[in-house]
Scaffold this motif. Sequence first.
Motif, mmCIF file in Angstrom:
data_model
loop_
_atom_site.group_PDB
_atom_site.id
_atom_site.type_symbol
_atom_site.label_atom_id
_atom_site.label_comp_id
_atom_site.label_asym_id
_atom_site.label_seq_id
_atom_site.Cartn_x
_atom_site.Cartn_y
_atom_site.Cartn_z
ATOM 1 N N LYS A 110 17.416 7.539 4.715
ATOM 2 C CA LYS A 110 18.639 7.566 4.362
ATOM 3 C C LYS A 110 18.990 6.595 3.043
ATOM 4 N N MET A 111 17.810 5.708 2.694
ATOM 5 C CA MET A 111 18.062 4.668 1.759
ATOM 6 C C MET A 111 17.684 5.247 0.402
ATOM 7 N N PRO A 112 18.284 4.831 -0.772
ATOM 8 C CA PRO A 112 18.095 5.275 -2.126
ATOM 9 C C PRO A 112 16.499 5.295 -2.484
ATOM 10 N N GLY A 113 16.106 6.419 -3.192
ATOM 11 C CA GLY A 113 14.926 6.677 -3.760
ATOM 12 C C GLY A 113 13.682 6.852 -2.882
ATOM 13 N N VAL A 114 13.973 6.972 -1.403
ATOM 14 C CA VAL A 114 12.904 7.334 -0.761
ATOM 15 C C VAL A 114 12.444 8.736 -0.625
ATOM 16 N N LYS A 115 11.308 8.698 -0.345
ATOM 17 C CA LYS A 115 10.531 10.309 -0.493
ATOM 18 C C LYS A 115 9.821 10.484 0.533
ATOM 19 N N GLN A 116 9.391 9.722 1.272
ATOM 20 C CA GLN A 116 8.398 9.868 2.602
ATOM 21 C C GLN A 116 8.613 8.545 3.488
ATOM 22 N N VAL A 117 8.390 8.852 4.643
ATOM 23 C CA VAL A 117 8.059 7.676 5.606
ATOM 24 C C VAL A 117 7.008 8.055 6.516
ATOM 25 N N LEU A 118 5.888 7.430 6.890
ATOM 26 C CA LEU A 118 4.819 7.961 7.478
ATOM 27 C C LEU A 118 4.191 6.570 8.076
ATOM 28 N N ALA A 119 3.385 6.804 9.225
ATOM 29 C CA ALA A 119 2.436 6.197 9.843
ATOM 30 C C ALA A 119 1.088 6.213 9.044
ATOM 31 N N VAL A 120 0.273 5.129 9.054
ATOM 32 C CA VAL A 120 -0.741 4.949 8.529
ATOM 33 C C VAL A 120 -1.932 4.444 9.490
ATOM 34 N N ALA A 121 -3.080 4.812 9.477
ATOM 35 C CA ALA A 121 -4.125 4.443 10.455
ATOM 36 C C ALA A 121 -4.581 3.207 10.177
ATOM 37 N N PRO A 122 -5.439 2.411 10.940
ATOM 38 C CA PRO A 122 -6.278 1.366 10.309
ATOM 39 C C PRO A 122 -7.551 2.104 9.762
ATOM 40 N N TYR A 123 -7.902 1.616 8.487
ATOM 41 C CA TYR A 123 -9.091 2.185 7.819
ATOM 42 C C TYR A 123 -10.025 1.173 7.502
ATOM 43 N N HIS A 124 -11.453 1.382 7.821
ATOM 44 C CA HIS A 124 -12.461 0.507 7.398
ATOM 45 C C HIS A 124 -12.260 -0.905 7.745
ATOM 46 N N GLY A 125 -12.018 -1.249 9.207
ATOM 47 C CA GLY A 125 -11.569 -2.408 9.658
ATOM 48 C C GLY A 125 -10.165 -3.063 9.367
ATOM 49 N N GLY A 126 -9.162 -2.497 8.924
ATOM 50 C CA GLY A 126 -8.059 -2.785 8.402
ATOM 51 C C GLY A 126 -7.029 -2.801 9.651
ATOM 52 N N THR A 127 -5.675 -2.591 9.357
ATOM 53 C CA THR A 127 -4.765 -2.569 10.228
ATOM 54 C C THR A 127 -3.586 -1.599 10.142
ATOM 55 N N GLY A 128 -3.238 -0.796 11.110
ATOM 56 C CA GLY A 128 -2.193 0.188 11.039
ATOM 57 C C GLY A 128 -0.888 -0.182 10.629
ATOM 58 N N GLY A 129 0.002 0.786 10.260
ATOM 59 C CA GLY A 129 1.298 0.410 9.876
ATOM 60 C C GLY A 129 1.993 1.518 9.417
ATOM 61 N N VAL A 130 3.333 1.340 8.917
ATOM 62 C CA VAL A 130 3.980 2.244 8.358
ATOM 63 C C VAL A 130 4.105 2.123 6.933
ATOM 64 N N ALA A 131 4.300 3.298 5.963
ATOM 65 C CA ALA A 131 4.630 3.139 4.812
ATOM 66 C C ALA A 131 5.514 3.810 4.323
ATOM 67 N N VAL A 132 6.405 3.608 3.130
ATOM 68 C CA VAL A 132 7.382 4.325 2.511
ATOM 69 C C VAL A 132 7.260 4.502 1.178
ATOM 70 N N ILE A 133 6.907 5.672 0.795
ATOM 71 C CA ILE A 133 6.856 6.104 -0.722
ATOM 72 C C ILE A 133 8.365 6.298 -1.485
ATOM 73 N N ALA A 134 8.677 5.555 -2.403
ATOM 74 C CA ALA A 134 10.045 5.800 -2.981
ATOM 75 C C ALA A 134 9.974 5.694 -4.617
ATOM 76 N N ASP A 135 10.979 5.740 -5.382
ATOM 77 C CA ASP A 135 10.878 6.014 -6.666
ATOM 78 C C ASP A 135 10.403 4.464 -7.348
ATOM 79 N N THR A 136 10.750 3.717 -6.704
ATOM 80 C CA THR A 136 10.561 1.985 -7.340
ATOM 81 C C THR A 136 10.138 1.369 -6.108
ATOM 82 N N PRO A 137 9.385 0.224 -6.712
ATOM 83 C CA PRO A 137 8.700 -0.652 -5.672
ATOM 84 C C PRO A 137 9.872 -1.588 -4.927
ATOM 85 N N TRP A 138 10.708 -1.787 -5.574
ATOM 86 C CA TRP A 138 12.025 -2.361 -4.638
ATOM 87 C C TRP A 138 12.520 -1.340 -3.692
#
Length: 756
Positions: A277-305
């Motif tokens: 519901k927040m301004p500029g947000v396009k997608q909210v998704l879970a991301v898996a751990p890749y290549h020894g990394g850590t899993g998390g959530v990501a938000v795609i939006a129109d600006t970094p802020w």
Amino acid sequence: MVKRRTVLLGGAATAGALVIGWGVVPPRQRLHTAQPLPPATGQVALNGWLKVAADNTVTVMMAKSEMGQGAHTGLAAILAEELDADWAQVRLEMAPIDDIYNNLATVVDGLPFHPDNDGSIKAVAGWLTAKTMREVGVMMTGGSSSIKDLWRPMREAGAHARAMLINAAAVQWKVQAAECKASAGVVEHAAGQRATFGELAALAAQQPPPGKVTLKEPAEFKLIGKPLTRIEAPSKLDGSAVFGIDAHPPGLLHASVVMCPTRGGKVAQFDGAAAHKMPGVKQVLAVAPYHGGTGGVAVIADTPWHAKKAAAAVTVQWDHGPAATLSSAAVMTQLTHALDQAQGFGYHSVGDVDKALQGAATTLTADYRAPYLAHATMEPINCTVQFKDGVASVWTSTQVPGLARMAAAKALGIDEDKVTVHQLLLGGGFGRRLEVDYVAQAAAIAKTAGGAPVQTLWSREQDIQHDFYRPACVARFKAGLDAQGQLVAWHNVSAGQAIVPQVLARTFGLPGAGPDKTTSEGAFDQPYEWPHARIAHEIIDLPLPVGFWRSVGHSHQAFFKESFVDEAAHAAKKDPVAFRAALLQKHPRHLKVLQKAAELAGWGQPLPPDASGVQRARGVALHQSFGSIVAQVAEVSVGADKAIRVHRVVCVIDCGAAINPNLIAQQMESAVVYGLTAALWGEVTIKDGQVQQSNLHDYPLLRMSDCPRVETHIMASAEPPEGVGEPGVPPIAPAVANALFALTGQRLRALPLKLS
């Protein structure tokens, strides 16, 4: 078998030559790419390393990453030297991903042999490793290997191209090639004809490849050894330089990630309704751990802020994984227990150390320890990916472009040839950008963006708390002295995690095989002439991921070893420089470096108090790493609040042939700052599986006001060039610790250095 070399180079071998012949011939040519280089208008490629344009510019194909170490300048100068180009006509272009650019030197140097070992087993192992890496290795910038790895190939590429240009001139003028010579981008004939490289390039490309070429002697060098201006400096000064974070393809969206606070964890479930519901947000998704990394959530939006604010609003339940109960105290307890129980894998042994210790007039022992460390590069982790119509473009700062392409392709489920990697400048690497977790993560996020490019940018907190850390390590020393104070026995066992098996597993899904040199490098591969010695390491498996950190094992093993050498000197009642010199009688290069550092620092001369009456003291350390020998003398004081201040560092290096003295001095200064940061403050601590440090307020870097004066002296040498980017890091911590002992009488055996 050697006579069959031409058959083998063609990629096929007769049955009789297949095995033995493959082992005898050198690595296959590193001159021509599998596919011709794509020329711009007016350009022609003379081999896989350079293109010449009609406007007389020479474009050097750059196979190494530029992360501040000056590799682009040094490598371009090497090629331009043999080409006889004018420095002003040289341009750079990042090389495509091709096997001729694979890094051979780092893997060969990673074999667990002592530098003094000149036996046939070492020679054969190095030979076969180089040949294998030529065929199935990776493009990589690391291990202080850029100049060493390409010293010969880039010289040969320049010399071959020069011969082709001269041959073209001879054909055009109908004269003998021997009557022509190249200089400063021009070919001239004794009778007066003259043509620029640009005028000859098209005809040169049609000439048959020259046979054997003669490389210049050092006395003929015009560019090598000169303090040439950094080739990328103007773009950094005017702001046109493009780092990974500067990638901005049209239609760019931005992604922010929040990863599981426990390293290696993942998302159990999440609620992204508020973020949506927040301004500029396009997608909210879970991301898996890749290549020894850590899993998390990501938000795609129109600006970094907008992306960052929305990511913070996602509610997540975490699966904390196997590291959930890990703590720094438990790690150190486990490592120390390993020292009590194990003998470790022996990397170096000479004489009978147990018998020598039993017969020694004096014995001493000490335990040392070092913590986990983060890389904390100036440019936080980021990667930009566009996935559209089944193909992908990746803009990133990476030390391993081929592996980055592989990771992106795997995350997107496409073939590697459908991924184009745009390799940009690095705002620091230090080994962190040898990993590809962030590339795969960015690709997976961009896959959901409907064809739009997406830049995934980590916050400083995510960067520090989701690193691949320099391993924590402990070491136990025993030394024996005879009645005259001569060192007769040296025993050292260390314990800690191994990096290479983890890297092989998370990058390629391969198990580690054989000993990992990085666990004991800096301990076993040193020049000291111990009459009786055993040096070993015990590998401990822990759930915290570890990775390559600037100077790797040398970064802590040098602190352990050089501090205990000083302890032995003190027990023997001998001067620390003289004590070391007695152990270097068969190593004249090392001895000269040590003596020069002592001379330039005024070793043995009293240091008067400063204007405030604060006393100073000197400490010394000598260490060999990445082929180079470095001695440092640090001048140190301690304030009333017990704050440690380093005022002056005299740094002497023998790195073989000095390609560019300016770059070497800059790297020694950089290494002192980086190593001093770790020595005084660097420490990553773990509680309940979570990294406690988050930003530069609790993971501080050395400020300009705290920087010492660094005086660099480069020893003249006719030997081939060795590493420069990392060898200045290891000696600084022990040099400071030894100075503190001289000043206060306290022997500090743990990093970071803290006076009681």
